[in-house]
Write a protein that holds these residues in place. Structure first.
Motif, PDB file in Angstrom:
ATOM      1  N   GLU A  72       0.833  -1.204   0.000  1.00 16.51           N
ATOM      2  CA  GLU A  72       0.000   0.000   0.000  1.00 16.51           C
ATOM      3  C   GLU A  72       0.865   1.251   0.000  1.00 16.51           C
ATOM      4  OE1 GLU A  72      -3.444   0.318   2.680  1.00 16.51           O
ATOM      5  OE2 GLU A  72      -2.883  -1.688   3.385  1.00 16.51           O
ATOM      6  N   VAL A  73       0.312   2.323  -0.599  1.00 21.30           N
ATOM      7  CA  VAL A  73       0.917   3.649  -0.547  1.00 21.30           C
ATOM      8  C   VAL A  73      -0.214   4.617  -0.230  1.00 21.30           C
ATOM      9  CG1 VAL A  73       2.136   5.453  -1.826  1.00 21.30           C
ATOM     10  CG2 VAL A  73       2.620   3.045  -2.308  1.00 21.30           C
ATOM     11  N   TYR A  74      -0.115   5.340   0.898  1.00 19.92           N
ATOM     12  CA  TYR A  74      -1.134   6.338   1.219  1.00 19.92           C
ATOM     13  C   TYR A  74      -0.630   7.293   2.294  1.00 19.92           C
ATOM     14  CZ  TYR A  74      -2.298   3.862   5.537  1.00 19.92           C
ATOM     15  OH  TYR A  74      -2.236   3.285   6.766  1.00 19.92           O
ATOM     16  N   ASN A  75      -1.065   8.549   2.212  1.00 20.17           N
ATOM     17  CA  ASN A  75      -0.740   9.575   3.210  1.00 20.17           C
ATOM     18  C   ASN A  75       0.730   9.569   3.627  1.00 20.17           C
ATOM     19  OD1 ASN A  75      -3.368  10.497   3.261  1.00 20.17           O
ATOM     20  ND2 ASN A  75      -3.942   9.264   5.039  1.00 20.17           N
ATOM     21  N   GLY A  76       1.631   9.474   2.658  1.00 23.92           N
ATOM     22  CA  GLY A  76       3.057   9.506   2.983  1.00 23.92           C
ATOM     23  C   GLY A  76       3.586   8.232   3.607  1.00 23.92           C
ATOM     24  N   LYS A  77       2.827   7.143   3.498  1.00 25.88           N
ATOM     25  CA  LYS A  77       3.253   5.858   4.054  1.00 25.88           C
ATOM     26  C   LYS A  77       3.451   4.836   2.939  1.00 25.88           C
ATOM     27  CE  LYS A  77       0.841   6.338   8.473  1.00 25.88           C
ATOM     28  NZ  LYS A  77       2.006   6.715   9.242  1.00 25.88           N
ATOM     29  N   THR A 133      20.270   3.272   6.825  1.00 30.75           N
ATOM     30  CA  THR A 133      19.470   4.311   7.457  1.00 30.75           C
ATOM     31  C   THR A 133      18.420   4.789   6.453  1.00 30.75           C
ATOM     32  OG1 THR A 133      19.599   6.389   8.681  1.00 30.75           O
ATOM     33  CG2 THR A 133      20.978   6.221   6.732  1.00 30.75           C
ATOM     34  N   HIS A 134      17.480   5.589   6.943  1.00 31.40           N
ATOM     35  CA  HIS A 134      16.456   6.204   6.095  1.00 31.40           C
ATOM     36  C   HIS A 134      16.470   7.691   6.445  1.00 31.40           C
ATOM     37  CE1 HIS A 134      15.196   2.097   5.331  1.00 31.40           C
ATOM     38  NE2 HIS A 134      15.220   1.908   6.643  1.00 31.40           N
ATOM     39  N   SER A 135      17.032   8.508   5.558  1.00 31.30           N
ATOM     40  CA  SER A 135      17.285   9.919   5.867  1.00 31.30           C
ATOM     41  C   SER A 135      16.032  10.789   5.873  1.00 31.30           C
ATOM     42  CB  SER A 135      18.284  10.504   4.870  1.00 31.30           C
ATOM     43  OG  SER A 135      17.756  10.438   3.553  1.00 31.30           O
ATOM     44  N   ASP A 136      14.927  10.271   5.321  1.00 31.50           N
ATOM     45  CA  ASP A 136      13.741  11.117   5.205  1.00 31.50           C
ATOM     46  C   ASP A 136      12.445  10.430   5.627  1.00 31.50           C
ATOM     47  OD1 ASP A 136      13.574   9.340   3.113  1.00 31.50           O
ATOM     48  OD2 ASP A 136      13.262  10.863   1.561  1.00 31.50           O
ATOM     49  N   CYS A 137      12.569   9.315   6.357  1.00 36.24           N
ATOM     50  CA  CYS A 137      11.350   8.623   6.813  1.00 36.24           C
ATOM     51  C   CYS A 137      11.645   7.792   8.067  1.00 36.24           C
ATOM     52  CB  CYS A 137      10.780   7.731   5.707  1.00 36.24           C
ATOM     53  SG  CYS A 137      11.891   6.470   5.070  1.00 36.24           S
ATOM     54  N   THR A 138      10.592   7.547   8.829  1.00 36.94           N
ATOM     55  CA  THR A 138      10.688   6.627   9.956  1.00 36.94           C
ATOM     56  C   THR A 138      10.380   5.220   9.443  1.00 36.94           C
ATOM     57  OG1 THR A 138       8.365   6.932  10.550  1.00 36.94           O
ATOM     58  CG2 THR A 138       9.982   8.364  11.649  1.00 36.94           C
ATOM     59  N   GLU A 197       8.116 -13.297   9.087  1.00 29.84           N
ATOM     60  CA  GLU A 197       7.145 -12.567   8.278  1.00 29.84           C
ATOM     61  C   GLU A 197       6.942 -11.226   8.968  1.00 29.84           C
ATOM     62  OE1 GLU A 197       3.547 -14.802   7.739  1.00 29.84           O
ATOM     63  OE2 GLU A 197       4.634 -16.538   6.971  1.00 29.84           O
ATOM     64  N   LEU A 198       7.126 -10.143   8.209  1.00 31.06           N
ATOM     65  CA  LEU A 198       7.060  -8.793   8.760  1.00 31.06           C
ATOM     66  C   LEU A 198       6.124  -7.916   7.935  1.00 31.06           C
ATOM     67  CD1 LEU A 198      10.929  -8.195   8.800  1.00 31.06           C
ATOM     68  CD2 LEU A 198       9.566  -9.011  10.730  1.00 31.06           C
ATOM     69  N   THR A 199       5.578  -6.903   8.591  1.00 27.46           N
ATOM     70  CA  THR A 199       4.989  -5.769   7.901  1.00 27.46           C
ATOM     71  C   THR A 199       5.878  -4.589   8.257  1.00 27.46           C
ATOM     72  OG1 THR A 199       2.744  -6.630   8.016  1.00 27.46           O
ATOM     73  CG2 THR A 199       2.981  -4.270   7.686  1.00 27.46           C
ATOM     74  N   VAL A 200       6.339  -3.876   7.232  1.00 30.70           N
ATOM     75  CA  VAL A 200       7.245  -2.748   7.464  1.00 30.70           C
ATOM     76  C   VAL A 200       6.595  -1.487   6.904  1.00 30.70           C
ATOM     77  CG1 VAL A 200       9.561  -1.825   7.103  1.00 30.70           C
ATOM     78  CG2 VAL A 200       9.221  -4.299   7.287  1.00 30.70           C
ATOM     79  N   ILE A 201       6.494  -0.455   7.759  1.00 30.76           N
ATOM     80  CA  ILE A 201       5.820   0.785   7.395  1.00 30.76           C
ATOM     81  C   ILE A 201       6.835   1.932   7.442  1.00 30.76           C
ATOM     82  CG2 ILE A 201       3.955   2.399   7.986  1.00 30.76           C
ATOM     83  CD1 ILE A 201       2.793  -0.110   9.623  1.00 30.76           C
ATOM     84  N   PHE A 202       7.001   2.602   6.296  1.00 30.42           N
ATOM     85  CA  PHE A 202       7.854   3.776   6.189  1.00 30.42           C
ATOM     86  C   PHE A 202       6.960   5.002   6.102  1.00 30.42           C
ATOM     87  CE2 PHE A 202      10.227   0.263   4.388  1.00 30.42           C
ATOM     88  CZ  PHE A 202      11.431   0.344   5.053  1.00 30.42           C
ATOM     89  N   THR A 203       7.234   6.002   6.935  1.00 28.18           N
ATOM     90  CA  THR A 203       6.428   7.227   6.954  1.00 28.18           C
ATOM     91  C   THR A 203       7.313   8.405   6.604  1.00 28.18           C
ATOM     92  OG1 THR A 203       5.030   6.270   8.680  1.00 28.18           O
ATOM     93  CG2 THR A 203       4.882   8.664   8.323  1.00 28.18           C
TER      94      THR A 203
END
Length: 128
Positions: free
Chosen positions: A51-56, A73-78, A120-126
């Motif tokens: 999924e892609v929504y609201n910056g996620k 690292t992720h320089s622009d997201c959590t 098995e993971l769900t990974v969410i980048f914001t």
């Protein structure tokens, strides 16, 4: 529950991994994935953008026991990792996590991971 999982071989892995330069995996790079397309990141690690929504960006990730993600690292997201099944060791934090736990990484926080069982993971980048 979180537990200190460091003994012998794992301590050596940390030393080796921490000597490598880290990679910035930024939001725009991850957003290039196609929805529902399964992608092999490295040996033993497959990811699918769901999924892609609201910056996620929400990914399903499968890791085989022993597979690793090097220091990055992720320089622009959590990044929030939800463990649906299995065990994961965060080498940079020197902690292990298991079923139903959530690991949260701040923008710019360096981390490297190893699967201590099939995962098995769900990974969410914001986006920040």
């Amino acid at each position: 529950n979180e537990s200190n999982y460091l003994t012998g071989d794992i301590e050596n892995i940390i030393r080796i991994k921490n000597n490598n330069a880290f990679t910035d995996v930024y939001y725009g790079k991850m957003k290039k994935f196609e929805i529902d397309e399964k992608v092999k990141l490295t040996k033993g690690i497959d990811t699918t953008l769901k999924e892609v929504y609201n910056g996620k960006l929400i990914f399903d990730v499968v890791m085989e026991k022993g597979s690793t993600l090097g220091l990055h690292t992720h320089s622009d997201c959590t990044e929030d990792i939800v463990i649906k099944r299995g065990g994961l060791l965060c080498l940079s934090r020197r902690k292990s996590y298991d079923d139903t736990q959530i690991i949260c990484y701040n923008v710019g926080e360096q981390h490297n991971l190893i699967a201590i069982s099939d995962l098995e993971l769900t990974v969410i980048f914001t986006k920040q």
